[in-house]
Design a protein around this motif. Structure first.
Motif, PDB file in Angstrom:
ATOM      1  N   ASN A  18       0.856  -1.203   0.000  1.00 23.41           N
ATOM      2  CA  ASN A  18       0.000   0.000   0.000  1.00 23.41           C
ATOM      3  C   ASN A  18       0.880   1.236   0.000  1.00 23.41           C
ATOM      4  OD1 ASN A  18      -2.353  -1.557   0.465  1.00 23.41           O
ATOM      5  ND2 ASN A  18      -1.831  -1.651   2.644  1.00 23.41           N
ATOM      6  N   PHE A  19       0.445   2.241  -0.753  1.00 22.90           N
ATOM      7  CA  PHE A  19       1.078   3.552  -0.652  1.00 22.90           C
ATOM      8  C   PHE A  19       0.032   4.496  -0.074  1.00 22.90           C
ATOM      9  CE2 PHE A  19       3.497   1.683  -4.252  1.00 22.90           C
ATOM     10  CZ  PHE A  19       4.771   1.788  -3.726  1.00 22.90           C
ATOM     11  N   SER A  20       0.192   4.880   1.147  1.00 24.52           N
ATOM     12  CA  SER A  20      -0.792   5.699   1.874  1.00 24.52           C
ATOM     13  C   SER A  20      -2.232   5.340   1.496  1.00 24.52           C
ATOM     14  CB  SER A  20      -0.513   7.199   1.692  1.00 24.52           C
ATOM     15  OG  SER A  20      -0.026   7.507   0.420  1.00 24.52           O
ATOM     16  N   GLY A  21      -2.552   4.087   1.748  1.00 23.51           N
ATOM     17  CA  GLY A  21      -3.934   3.637   1.540  1.00 23.51           C
ATOM     18  C   GLY A  21      -4.247   3.195   0.123  1.00 23.51           C
ATOM     19  N   MET A  22      -3.313   3.439  -0.807  1.00 23.83           N
ATOM     20  CA  MET A  22      -3.539   3.031  -2.195  1.00 23.83           C
ATOM     21  C   MET A  22      -2.941   1.626  -2.369  1.00 23.83           C
ATOM     22  SD  MET A  22      -3.575   2.912  -5.500  1.00 23.83           S
ATOM     23  CE  MET A  22      -1.852   2.789  -5.900  1.00 23.83           C
ATOM     24  N   HIS A  23      -3.776   0.665  -2.719  1.00 24.83           N
ATOM     25  CA  HIS A  23      -3.297  -0.713  -2.821  1.00 24.83           C
ATOM     26  C   HIS A  23      -2.658  -0.956  -4.191  1.00 24.83           C
ATOM     27  CE1 HIS A  23      -5.220  -2.038   0.925  1.00 24.83           C
ATOM     28  NE2 HIS A  23      -6.125  -1.121   0.614  1.00 24.83           N
ATOM     29  N   SER A  44      -0.566   0.400 -17.590  1.00 23.66           N
ATOM     30  CA  SER A  44       0.136   1.359 -16.757  1.00 23.66           C
ATOM     31  C   SER A  44      -0.589   1.488 -15.414  1.00 23.66           C
ATOM     32  CB  SER A  44       0.148   2.686 -17.508  1.00 23.66           C
ATOM     33  OG  SER A  44       0.807   3.626 -16.753  1.00 23.66           O
ATOM     34  N   GLY A  45       0.179   1.480 -14.332  1.00 17.96           N
ATOM     35  CA  GLY A  45      -0.415   1.603 -13.002  1.00 17.96           C
ATOM     36  C   GLY A  45      -0.922   0.297 -12.420  1.00 17.96           C
ATOM     37  N   SER A  46      -0.678  -0.826 -13.120  1.00 15.85           N
ATOM     38  CA  SER A  46      -1.204  -2.110 -12.633  1.00 15.85           C
ATOM     39  C   SER A  46      -0.345  -2.709 -11.505  1.00 15.85           C
ATOM     40  CB  SER A  46      -1.329  -3.109 -13.787  1.00 15.85           C
ATOM     41  OG  SER A  46      -0.097  -3.300 -14.434  1.00 15.85           O
ATOM     42  N   GLY A  47       0.822  -2.105 -11.253  1.00 17.79           N
ATOM     43  CA  GLY A  47       1.643  -2.580 -10.136  1.00 17.79           C
ATOM     44  C   GLY A  47       2.888  -3.349 -10.566  1.00 17.79           C
ATOM     45  N   LYS A  48       3.232  -3.287 -11.846  1.00 18.03           N
ATOM     46  CA  LYS A  48       4.386  -4.053 -12.346  1.00 18.03           C
ATOM     47  C   LYS A  48       5.684  -3.631 -11.663  1.00 18.03           C
ATOM     48  CE  LYS A  48       3.707  -2.662 -16.610  1.00 18.03           C
ATOM     49  NZ  LYS A  48       2.573  -1.730 -16.353  1.00 18.03           N
ATOM     50  N   SER A  49       5.918  -2.315 -11.633  1.00 18.74           N
ATOM     51  CA  SER A  49       7.161  -1.836 -11.009  1.00 18.74           C
ATOM     52  C   SER A  49       7.163  -2.151  -9.522  1.00 18.74           C
ATOM     53  CB  SER A  49       7.313  -0.325 -11.188  1.00 18.74           C
ATOM     54  OG  SER A  49       7.458  -0.016 -12.543  1.00 18.74           O
ATOM     55  N   THR A  50       6.032  -1.961  -8.879  1.00 18.09           N
ATOM     56  CA  THR A  50       5.953  -2.241  -7.444  1.00 18.09           C
ATOM     57  C   THR A  50       6.240  -3.715  -7.178  1.00 18.09           C
ATOM     58  OG1 THR A  50       4.309  -0.482  -7.241  1.00 18.09           O
ATOM     59  CG2 THR A  50       4.465  -2.036  -5.414  1.00 18.09           C
ATOM     60  N   PHE A  51       5.707  -4.582  -8.008  1.00 21.10           N
ATOM     61  CA  PHE A  51       5.924  -6.030  -7.873  1.00 21.10           C
ATOM     62  C   PHE A  51       7.424  -6.332  -7.976  1.00 21.10           C
ATOM     63  CE2 PHE A  51       4.072 -10.337  -9.577  1.00 21.10           C
ATOM     64  CZ  PHE A  51       4.352 -10.935  -8.363  1.00 21.10           C
TER      65      PHE A  51
END
Ligand SMILES: Nc1ncnc2c1ncn2[C@@H]1O[C@H](COP(=O)(O)OP(=O)(O)O)[C@@H](O)[C@H]1O
Ligand SMILES: [Mg+2]
Length: 251
Positions: A18-23, A44-51
């Motif tokens: 989560n980034f400040s409540g954003m999953h 874009s924004g699906s969480g690839k980089s975060t993963f």
């Protein structure tokens, strides 16, 4: 804690962030066998980089575990954590080279600082990898005097200098002018041909289809579909993957 299957290089279980409540990531899992090229694709924004960043430890996941060669990446276990993270090379979209160091110094710095290699050893290793990415003649240049494609090839050589067991690429060609995309993809393809294990976040569908052994399709922080690449591109199962492919592939 271990997870014993010797052919599995990376096992990421149920990662969330989560980034400040954003999953950004909602329980995503992935396994990578030795020698596999896993392509991570999705909107874009699906969480690839975060993963990818959670797998590497650049971001600390809020939940889930990552195992590398059966060993849990656990920041509390400092020494082992550092040693395990050193087995992963990371290549960023925007290269992240040190602007004040030459190409050669970019490639020797971490070898000396982190792996405690002598300058001689580090230089020899760096020159060998710079040769492999075709940039030996640029060894004394500064990053600002290189093209985007050359910068990314230096970034790849720099990561390889650390002798990683697995390479993680986060959209390595997205910041490049079109005519430089191929030279970078060819370097990555060559690495794959030599048996390097990798996870590649990419929007280059031709590359994913040709070089990827497995496709993992992510949307809204979930893994929606996982398949071998031929199967994914010819017969995607989920409606979301079908829709995504119909938007990104022009034919
Ligand atoms: N450091 C961050 N702080 C706040 N939100 C972030 C951060 N990194 C990513 N996000 C958000 O998390 C979501 C997933 O981002 P990201 O992993 O970059 O997606 P992708 O790489 O698929 O485009 C996006 O909504 C993004 O805005
Ligand atoms: Mg991204």
């Amino acid at each position: 804690m271990t997870n014993n299957n010797p052919s599995v290089m990376i096992q990421a279980n149920n990662l969330s962030k989560n980034f400040s409540g954003m999953h950004a990531l909602k329980g995503a899992s992935l396994s990578v066998e030795r020698g596999e090229v896993v392509c991570l694709i999705g909107p874009s924004g699906s969480g690839k980089s975060t993963f990818l960043r959670c797998i590497h430890g650049l971001e600390k996941p809020d939940g889930g575990e990552v195992y590398l060669e059966g060993k849990l990446l656990d920041p509390k276990n400092k020494e082992e954590y550092r040693a395990l993270r050193n087995k992963m090379g990371f290549v960023f979209q925007h290269f992240n080279l040190f602007p004040n160091l030459t190409v050669l110094e970019n490639c020797t710095f971490a070898q000396m600082q982190v792996l405690k290699r002598t300058q001689e050893e580090a230089t020899e290793n760096a020159l060998s990898y710079l040769g492999k990415v075709g940039l030996l003649e640029k060894k004394d240049s500064y990053p600002n005097n290189l093209s985007g494609g050359q910068k990314q090839r230096v970034a790849i050589a720099r990561a390889l200098c650390m002798n990683p067991e697995i390479m993680l690429f986060d959209e390595p060609t997205s910041a490049l002018d079109p005519e430089m995309i191929k030279e970078v993809l060819e370097v990555i393809q060559e690495l794959a041909a030599q048996g390097m294990t990798m996870i590649v976040v990419t929007h280059e569908m031709g590359f994913a289809r040709k070089v990827g052994t497995k496709i993992v399709f992510l949307e809204a922080g979930h893994v929606i579909e996982e398949a071998n690449s031929e199967e994914f591109f010819t017969a995607p199962k989920s409606d979301r993957a079908k829709e995504f492919l119909s938007k990104v592939i022009y034919d």
